[in-house]
Motif scaffolding. Structure first.
Motif, PDB file in Angstrom:
ATOM      1  N   LEU A   1       0.988  -1.053  -0.053  1.00  0.00           N
ATOM      2  CA  LEU A   1       0.196   0.059   0.031  1.00  0.00           C
ATOM      3  C   LEU A   1       0.894   1.289   0.013  1.00  0.00           C
ATOM      4  N   TYR A   2       0.810   2.143  -0.932  1.00  0.00           N
ATOM      5  CA  TYR A   2       1.522   3.308  -1.044  1.00  0.00           C
ATOM      6  C   TYR A   2       0.772   4.562  -0.614  1.00  0.00           C
ATOM      7  N   ILE A   3       1.636   4.933   0.447  1.00  0.00           N
ATOM      8  CA  ILE A   3       1.171   6.049   1.323  1.00  0.00           C
ATOM      9  C   ILE A   3       1.792   7.532   0.920  1.00  0.00           C
ATOM     10  N   PRO A   4       0.988   8.507   1.049  1.00  0.00           N
ATOM     11  CA  PRO A   4       1.750   9.791   0.779  1.00  0.00           C
ATOM     12  C   PRO A   4       2.659  10.273   1.735  1.00  0.00           C
ATOM     13  N   LYS A   5       3.868  10.730   1.409  1.00  0.00           N
ATOM     14  CA  LYS A   5       4.835  10.980   2.230  1.00  0.00           C
ATOM     15  C   LYS A   5       4.453  11.842   3.521  1.00  0.00           C
ATOM     16  N   SER A   6       3.636  12.784   3.141  1.00  0.00           N
ATOM     17  CA  SER A   6       3.148  13.690   4.332  1.00  0.00           C
ATOM     18  C   SER A   6       2.377  12.867   5.449  1.00  0.00           C
ATOM     19  N   VAL A   7       1.828  11.766   5.118  1.00  0.00           N
ATOM     20  CA  VAL A   7       0.885  10.962   5.831  1.00  0.00           C
ATOM     21  C   VAL A   7       2.145  10.006   6.687  1.00  0.00           C
TER      22      VAL A   7
ATOM     23  N   VAL B   1      -1.448  -4.655   6.058  1.00  0.00           N
ATOM     24  CA  VAL B   1      -0.835  -4.930   4.979  1.00  0.00           C
ATOM     25  C   VAL B   1       0.601  -4.288   5.014  1.00  0.00           C
ATOM     26  N   PRO B   2       1.565  -4.705   3.870  1.00  0.00           N
ATOM     27  CA  PRO B   2       2.648  -3.817   3.880  1.00  0.00           C
ATOM     28  C   PRO B   2       2.596  -2.588   3.245  1.00  0.00           C
ATOM     29  N   VAL B   3       3.360  -1.568   3.659  1.00  0.00           N
ATOM     30  CA  VAL B   3       3.452  -0.243   3.030  1.00  0.00           C
ATOM     31  C   VAL B   3       4.644   0.462   2.661  1.00  0.00           C
ATOM     32  N   ALA B   4       4.587   1.391   1.839  1.00  0.00           N
ATOM     33  CA  ALA B   4       5.765   2.181   1.381  1.00  0.00           C
ATOM     34  C   ALA B   4       5.403   3.493   1.308  1.00  0.00           C
ATOM     35  N   PRO B   5       6.168   4.474   1.188  1.00  0.00           N
ATOM     36  CA  PRO B   5       5.861   5.945   0.976  1.00  0.00           C
ATOM     37  C   PRO B   5       6.158   6.300  -0.413  1.00  0.00           C
ATOM     38  N   MET B   6       5.178   7.378  -0.860  1.00  0.00           N
ATOM     39  CA  MET B   6       5.198   7.422  -2.394  1.00  0.00           C
ATOM     40  C   MET B   6       5.133   8.995  -2.440  1.00  0.00           C
ATOM     41  N   ALA B   7       6.072   9.757  -2.961  1.00  0.00           N
ATOM     42  CA  ALA B   7       5.861  11.196  -3.473  1.00  0.00           C
ATOM     43  C   ALA B   7       4.626  11.626  -4.292  1.00  0.00           C
ATOM     44  N   ALA B   8       4.938  10.977  -5.658  1.00  0.00           N
ATOM     45  CA  ALA B   8       3.907  11.273  -6.864  1.00  0.00           C
ATOM     46  C   ALA B   8       2.514  10.882  -6.600  1.00  0.00           C
TER      47      ALA B   8
ATOM     48  N   THR C   1      -4.581  10.577  -0.380  1.00  0.00           N
ATOM     49  CA  THR C   1      -5.142   9.176  -1.464  1.00  0.00           C
ATOM     50  C   THR C   1      -3.908   8.026  -1.146  1.00  0.00           C
ATOM     51  N   VAL C   2      -4.290   6.795  -0.610  1.00  0.00           N
ATOM     52  CA  VAL C   2      -3.388   5.849  -0.731  1.00  0.00           C
ATOM     53  C   VAL C   2      -3.926   4.653  -1.846  1.00  0.00           C
ATOM     54  N   TRP C   3      -2.890   4.012  -2.251  1.00  0.00           N
ATOM     55  CA  TRP C   3      -3.221   2.989  -3.273  1.00  0.00           C
ATOM     56  C   TRP C   3      -2.533   1.770  -3.393  1.00  0.00           C
ATOM     57  N   THR C   4      -2.973   0.872  -4.023  1.00  0.00           N
ATOM     58  CA  THR C   4      -2.126  -0.348  -4.301  1.00  0.00           C
ATOM     59  C   THR C   4      -2.472  -0.922  -5.694  1.00  0.00           C
TER      60      THR C   4
ATOM     61  N   ARG D   1       5.105  10.642   7.127  1.00  0.00           N
ATOM     62  CA  ARG D   1       5.783  11.424   8.288  1.00  0.00           C
ATOM     63  C   ARG D   1       5.343  11.449   9.675  1.00  0.00           C
ATOM     64  N   ALA D   2       3.811  11.973   9.246  1.00  0.00           N
ATOM     65  CA  ALA D   2       3.025  12.424  10.267  1.00  0.00           C
ATOM     66  C   ALA D   2       2.762  11.270  11.248  1.00  0.00           C
ATOM     67  N   GLN D   3       2.725   9.800  10.857  1.00  0.00           N
ATOM     68  CA  GLN D   3       2.323   8.947  11.517  1.00  0.00           C
ATOM     69  C   GLN D   3       3.630   8.083  12.062  1.00  0.00           C
ATOM     70  N   GLY D   4       4.802   8.730  11.542  1.00  0.00           N
ATOM     71  CA  GLY D   4       6.028   8.086  12.141  1.00  0.00           C
ATOM     72  C   GLY D   4       6.176   6.618  11.571  1.00  0.00           C
ATOM     73  N   PHE D   5       5.896   6.475  10.146  1.00  0.00           N
ATOM     74  CA  PHE D   5       5.953   5.171   9.586  1.00  0.00           C
ATOM     75  C   PHE D   5       7.754   5.378   9.321  1.00  0.00           C
ATOM     76  N   ARG D   6       8.218   3.868   9.412  1.00  0.00           N
ATOM     77  CA  ARG D   6       9.470   3.736   9.013  1.00  0.00           C
ATOM     78  C   ARG D   6       9.626   2.392   7.919  1.00  0.00           C
ATOM     79  N   ALA D   7      10.861   2.391   7.333  1.00  0.00           N
ATOM     80  CA  ALA D   7      11.005   1.257   6.584  1.00  0.00           C
ATOM     81  C   ALA D   7      10.581  -0.297   7.078  1.00  0.00           C
ATOM     82  N   GLY D   8       9.869  -0.884   6.452  1.00  0.00           N
ATOM     83  CA  GLY D   8       9.674  -2.348   6.917  1.00  0.00           C
ATOM     84  C   GLY D   8       8.411  -2.345   7.760  1.00  0.00           C
ATOM     85  N   ASP D   9       7.775  -1.046   8.162  1.00  0.00           N
ATOM     86  CA  ASP D   9       6.277  -1.286   8.833  1.00  0.00           C
ATOM     87  C   ASP D   9       5.255  -1.780   7.887  1.00  0.00           C
ATOM     88  N   TRP D  10       4.188  -2.006   8.622  1.00  0.00           N
ATOM     89  CA  TRP D  10       2.811  -2.393   7.896  1.00  0.00           C
ATOM     90  C   TRP D  10       1.894  -1.619   8.526  1.00  0.00           C
TER      91      TRP D  10
END
Length: 920
Positions: free
Chosen positions: A788-794, A817-824, A829-832, A796-805
């Motif tokens: 699941l791709y997450i906006p970088k602002s979200v 689900v597994p997650v990753a940050p996305m700038a564009a 919006t989140v998406w997969t 950072r705001a929620q303190g996500f780190r690499a490897g988090d779900w």
């Protein structure tokens, strides 16, 4: 560069790809009858040799471990996967026994629904002959909003009905286009545009693929595309930058509307023959829109009436449509919206192109040239899969019409047999009689409430409730509602659910866990609520385990198919084309092409058209059907080489027709005469050419519809006019949804914004299509699981780190689900990627496959129904005009959780436990 063929191939056969809906031409290299390599066919009009990862990986579909191997009869509980292999004769006897009883007593108790099979003219004809009203395909949960809006507005639509003028467009705007549909033609087209220095603009919350290579990206807030488009309309009207001549000649803009509050208010003023009336500028008098020599007046006046154009201008000049007014909601600054409007106008009018090609219009006016507005648009599921998608698609066609950019050089071009006026399409037929065929096709377009598919007591006539007051224009049916309605017995009980290539127990349904329960639920007597389930598929999808009888299909290189003008055209704006598939290799399993199985079942059941005068089978198989079937005299599934082989379009059946296709690389194409290539709906040369080929039986010029009169008729009913009246609780919704001018309404999920602040979308990956590509051994190496791709602002705001779900929660459920940050990415919006996640044990994959352990679906967060309102009522999670599933209206909240191994939810593993048939 195309890779060289392997040295061990001894033959090349040309056919049509099936790995997505592009229907590209392919060269299949074989050695001793076995597929060794697949590349693009350079002579094919669709792809011109281009091939994608999906197409090249077709070899792995033919050898996939997931292939079904023989007919199966369930011997354990549904869902257990316990089957025994049976012979085809036994399988067909079982199916015939169930179906014959239904047809003789109550044919509506068969629900026959198909997935993305590309042969709906045939499957629909079979269902019509059977006599059930319950037939449709997957369009109700795909993009019927785009298709229906296009047919009802301009007589065609994006993608399968039309294409941008890739050779002449100077700017192209993409709305909600992902990489799975029409991928090779779009890639070729974008390459040509960029090479010529043309500008590409993408409007999409997600910047991947086509959007990533665009010159400008507008990361719009999901569900607000219509708001943006109407702002562009407003800015063009304010600036006076619209094509008045085009509007007057080729649209209903000069047509007069009946004024007042009566039962015909808002309908066209018509003459005694039913033709819409305009004011002729030459005389100032009323005249039929298509009168010889008539010059319609946009500002024409007639006592008590006004033109569509005047009504339109009043609506969209309202400041509520301005760029400034909508900027915050759409997530795009007002200056960028105004800049896009100015750029569209500049290209359309200051960079117009002229072709020195004379032509004659339907009123008899001779034009010495063709004026082109080189502004292209393309749209797909991104705008369709919202509860406001139908009106959004209509708004986009309104914008095109104001610019004069449809069927003019540089704009949208129709593919033969389109364009077709709404009047050329049937109204839906639904009256079932024991032992009798339906009087006409199941699917079509109501013209008024009198055409709704309702029983005398007001209940829906169809199991999916298509063509009812809740969704009058459900032109593709509503496949997503079938299982739930059948389980609930609404509007009645069915006996047999017959599915073809439709994975309804997993990725093709909202709330798949509940769908699985519906399929296995029993009544108070212990019998299954849905008594019989027949499934045909080539592969062991999640749905196989829930079937009572499985009829295994071939893979696409082992059978005949027709990519027919009766279905979806593959041509171009300048040429007609259709094509075939044909068996390049023999199956190594006891499987049969599903269409041939339907021919056999049709003959066993004695269905009209499937038996001859002595009761003998009319067709020995599907190939025989393709050659000999005539939908009407001289018109068959294939247009090329008819009669003695020299006739095209119209002609008697030709026994050698399929041979001619094979000799020609599997495709037939025919250039449209130069005079007929543009302005098709109004061009006498096109009309005459279309009649000569049997695309239509008579000239049928028509006007594009800025004002949609069928919608207005439903509004009138909601206002209390007419014999056919809607339920009281739907009146307000109908008045709003059936606006005859495109309007924007907030998605149905807006009420959930506070608790669920993020939009959640799926997007189909370029290397896979629907679900059957994600078990392909080669394609799995490209994308083995999704995140699941997450906006970088979200992030950072929620303190996500690499490897988090993340735990993702909607009003209907939760997933982990597994997650990753996305700038564009739009910041709300989140998406997969869609359809990657698999249930353990399905598709021939191991239980530890990454698709099953880490792959996931957003479907578990969705429901067919919206959350209860203040009265406890639950509306369909769908567009109220067409009933299209509103997949992209999903709203969620997310929270960070630590690393996990398995995506949740997980379900008990499926395991096909097949008792093998003993050798004879």
């Amino acid at each position: 560069m195309t890779a060289p063929p392997p040295a061990d191939a001894d033959e090349i056969r040309k056919t049509t790809c099936y790995m997505c809906a592009c229907r590209c031409g392919i060269d299949v290299h074989l050695r001793s009858g076995q597929v060794r390599y697949i590349e693009g066919n350079r002579d094919h009009p669709v792809n011109r040799g281009v091939i994608c990862a999906k197409g090249a990986a077709g070899i792995m579909q033919v050898t996939a471990p997931a292939r079904l191997r023989a007919p199966l009869k369930r011997v354990g509980p549904r869902g257990s996967g316990a089957f025994e292999e049976i012979s085809w004769e036994e399988a067909l006897q079982i199916a015939t026994g169930w179906l014959a009883k239904i047809r003789a007593e109550a044919p509506e108790k068969l629900a026959f629904f198909t997935g993305r099979d590309q042969s709906q003219s045939f499957t629909g004809w079979w269902a019509q002959a059977f006599g059930t009203p319950n037939f449709a395909a997957h369009g109700g949960f795909c993009s019927v909003n785009v298709a229906a809006a296009g047919i009802m507005s301009i007589g065609g639509a994006f993608w399968e009905f039309g294409e941008p003028d890739w050779d002449r467009a100077k700017i192209l705007v993409l709305f909600g286009v992902a990489e799975d549909h029409d991928s090779n033609p779009i890639k070729r087209g974008l390459g040509a545009l960029k090479a010529r220095g043309a500008r590409v603009v993408s409007v999409n919350p997600i910047r991947t693929g086509y959007n990533a290579v665009a010159d400008d990206w507008l990361g719009i807030t999901p569900g607000t595309d219509g708001l943006l488009i109407l702002a562009l309309v407003h800015e063009l009207l304010v600036a006076g930058r619209i094509d008045l001549d085009y509007l007057a000649r080729f649209t209903d803009a000069p047509c007069l509307l009946i004024a007042g509050q009566g039962p015909e208010s808002g309908l066209y003023l018509r003459d005694d023959t039913g033709r819409a009336l305009v004011i002729d500028r030459r005389s100032g008098a009323l005249a039929p829109f298509d009168g010889e020599g008539v010059e319609p007046d946009l500002g024409g006046r007639h006592p008590g009436h006004r033109t569509v154009f005047e009504t339109l201008a009043e609506r969209y000049l309202d400041p509520r449509h301005s760029a400034q007014a909508v900027a915050e909601r759409v997530g795009i600054p007002a200056a960028r919206i105004r800049a896009l409007a100015a750029e569209l106008a500049r290209v359309a009018f200051d960079a117009a192109i002229t072709l020195d090609q004379p032509w004659t219009d339907f009123r008899g006016h001779r034009h010495d040239r063709m004026i082109g507005r080189p502004v292209g648009f393309h749209a797909m599921r991104g705008i369709a899969a919202h509860s406001n998608g139908f009106q959004t698609a209509r708004a986009l066609h309104l914008l095109q019409m104001l610019l004069g950019a449809i069927e003019t050089p540089g704009g949208l071009r129709f593919k033969p047999p389109y364009p077709k006026p709404l009047a050329a399409h049937p109204v839906p037929q639904f009256k079932a009689e024991p032992g009798q065929p339906l009087p006409g096709p199941h699917l079509g377009f109501p013209r008024s409430p009198a055409d709704l598919a309702l029983l005398p007591d007001g209940r829906p006539a169809r199991i999916d409730a298509a063509f009812t007051w809740e969704n009058p224009f459900s032109a593709h049916g509503l496949m997503q509602r079938v299982i739930g309605n059948a389980h609930a017995g609404q509007p009645y009980r069915i006996d047999t659910l017959f599915l073809y290539m439709a994975n309804m127990a997993w990725n093709s349904s909202m709330n798949p866990e509940e769908v699985a329960r519906w399929l296995t639920d029993r009544d108070e007597t212990g019998a299954y609520v849905i008594p019989h389930i027949i499934l045909s598929d080539a592969y062991a999808s999640e749905t196989v385990a829930y079937a009572d009888l499985v009829l295994p299909d071939t893979t696409y290189l082992e059978r005949h198919d027709a990519i027919s003008l009766l279905d979806r055209p593959i041509g171009r704006g300048d040429r007609l084309a259709d094509s075939i598939r044909w068996p390049l290799t023999e199956p190594d399993r006891d499987v049969r092409p599903f269409q041939s199985v339907l021919c056999d079942l049709g003959a066993r059941l004695g269905l009209p058209g499937f038996v001859g005068p002595e009761g003998q089978p009319a067709f020995k198989d599907y190939a025989d059907y393709l050659i000999h079937h005539q939908r009407r005299p001289g018109i068959g599934p294939l247009a090329g080489w008819r009669g003695d082989g020299a006739a095209h379009g119209r002609g008697a059946p030709n026994p050698a027709q399929l041979d001619r296709y094979i000799e020609n690389g599997g495709v037939f194409q025919m250039q449209i005469p130069a005079e007929a290539q543009f302005f098709k709906p109004w061009n006498r040369a096109w009309q005459d050419w279309a009649v000569s080929l049997g695309l239509q039986d008579k000239p049928q010029p028509y006007l594009f519809s800025l004002w949609c009169e069928p919608l207005r008729r439903f509004q009138l009913a909601a206002e209390g006019h007419g014999v056919h009246q809607p339920p009281e609780h739907l009146r307000a919704r109908l008045r709003a949804a059936m606006d005859p001018l495109p309007d924007w309404t907030a998605p149905q999920n807006t009420a959930t914004e506070a608790g669920y602040p993020l939009h959640a979308l799926t997007q189909r990956p370029p290397a896979m299509y629907h679900s059957w590509g994600s078990m392909n051994a080669w394609l799995r190496q490209i994308l083995g699981h999704n995140v699941l791709y997450i906006p970088k602002s979200v992030w950072r705001a929620q303190g996500f780190r690499a490897g988090d779900w993340a735990r993702v929660t909607s009003p209907h459920g939760a997933i982990e689900v597994p997650v990753a940050p996305m700038a564009a990415l739009n910041p709300q919006t989140v998406w997969t990627w869609n359809a990657i996640g698999k249930r353990q044990g399905a598709w021939g994959l191991s239980k530890t496959a990454p698709e099953a352990e880490k792959g996931f679906l957003l479907n578990h967060l969705m429901h067919d129904l919206m959350p209860p309102d203040a009265t406890g009522a639950r509306a369909w999670n769908a567009d109220p005009v067409t009933g299209q599933a509103a997949w992209f209206d999903l709203r969620v909240r997310i929270e960070r959780i630590g690393p996990r191994r398995f995506a949740l939810p997980q379900f008990p593993a499926l395991a096909l436990k097949i008792l093998r048939r003993r050798p004879a």
